[in-house]
Design a protein around this motif. Structure first.
Motif, short mmCIF file in Angstrom:
data_model
loop_
_atom_site.label_atom_id
_atom_site.label_comp_id
_atom_site.label_asym_id
_atom_site.label_seq_id
_atom_site.Cartn_x
_atom_site.Cartn_y
_atom_site.Cartn_z
N GLN A 120 5.94 -8.33 -8.08
CA GLN A 120 4.55 -8.24 -7.69
C GLN A 120 4.35 -7.04 -6.79
O GLN A 120 5.13 -6.81 -5.88
N GLN A 121 3.31 -6.29 -7.06
CA GLN A 121 2.98 -5.15 -6.23
C GLN A 121 2.29 -5.65 -4.96
O GLN A 121 1.42 -6.50 -5.02
N PRO A 122 2.70 -5.13 -3.81
CA PRO A 122 2.03 -5.56 -2.59
C PRO A 122 0.60 -5.07 -2.58
O PRO A 122 0.29 -3.97 -3.03
N LYS A 123 -0.29 -5.93 -2.09
CA LYS A 123 -1.70 -5.59 -2.02
C LYS A 123 -1.99 -5.05 -0.63
O LYS A 123 -1.65 -5.65 0.38
N ARG A 124 -2.63 -3.90 -0.58
CA ARG A 124 -3.00 -3.29 0.69
C ARG A 124 -4.30 -3.90 1.15
O ARG A 124 -5.27 -3.98 0.41
N ALA A 125 -4.33 -4.36 2.39
CA ALA A 125 -5.54 -4.96 2.95
C ALA A 125 -6.59 -3.87 3.15
O ALA A 125 -6.26 -2.75 3.55
#
Length: 192
Positions: free
Chosen positions: A70-75
């Motif tokens: 899973q690609q980390p999601k940037r806040a």
């Protein structure tokens, strides 16, 4: 749960059998079978190992086999931070064919900036211009950044480095300082 336990027991049993068969096949020479015994068992052992492998793969839960990274999601940057808009337009809005370019959109990139005590967001707006006659697209080039596709500006990077190396302020303290200011920047991000 009973079905899961029974499947796990079957997997353990098959794994043990496979280990025994492999030990028989690849044993040390003092424990090995004679040539006649080996030729009789070698074929059977290979087919048993293949059958046990297929059985283990079939019984293994599908979640363990297929895990996608899973690609980390940037806040997103907080909306309450002040924003300074910087517009980048091409030097000329006239196409090489002589037609006037028409604006049809823009690309927006937000960067997190820090000036002592104040976070702000720099919005870099790059207009998109197109020529209807020759179908060309003109847009101002992206200015070089220290970290490609990264959020920090040079001001924020300078603050982190000066606080860490000149002021001897550890990253966990900087993390809490930034959190008090309303922007939680992870210690791992600061370290990288």
């Amino acid at each position: 749960m009973g079905e899961v336990r029974s499947k796990q027991a079957m997997i353990d049993k098959l794994t043990h059998e496979m280990a025994v068969i492999k030990r028989l096949k690849f044993a040390a020479t003092s424990e090995a079978f004679s040539t006649h015994q080996r030729s009789l068992l070698e074929e059977a052992i290979d087919t048993d190992i293949e059958a046990l492998s297929r059985e283990i793969e079939k019984l293994a839960p599908p979640a363990a086999l297929e895990r996608e990274k899973q690609q980390p999601k940037r806040a997103p940057l907080p909306a309450d931070l002040p924003r300074h808009e910087i517009r980048h337009e091409p030097a000329s809005t006239t196409c090489s064919c002589g037609c006037q370019l028409k604006r049809f959109g823009e690309g927006v990139a937000e960067k997190l900036d820090y000036q002592p005590g104040v976070f702000s967001v720099e919005r870099h707006v790059r207009g998109k211009w197109t020529c209807t006659a020759c179908q060309t697209l003109v847009q101002a080039p992206v200015a070089p950044h220290i970290i490609d596709k990264g959020l920090p500006t040079t001001g924020l990077l300078a603050q982190v480095l000066v606080a860490k190396y000149a002021d001897h302020l550890p990253l966990y303290r900087q993390e809490s300082i930034f959190a008090r200011a309303g922007l939680a920047i992870a210690r791992s991000t600061l370290g990288q």
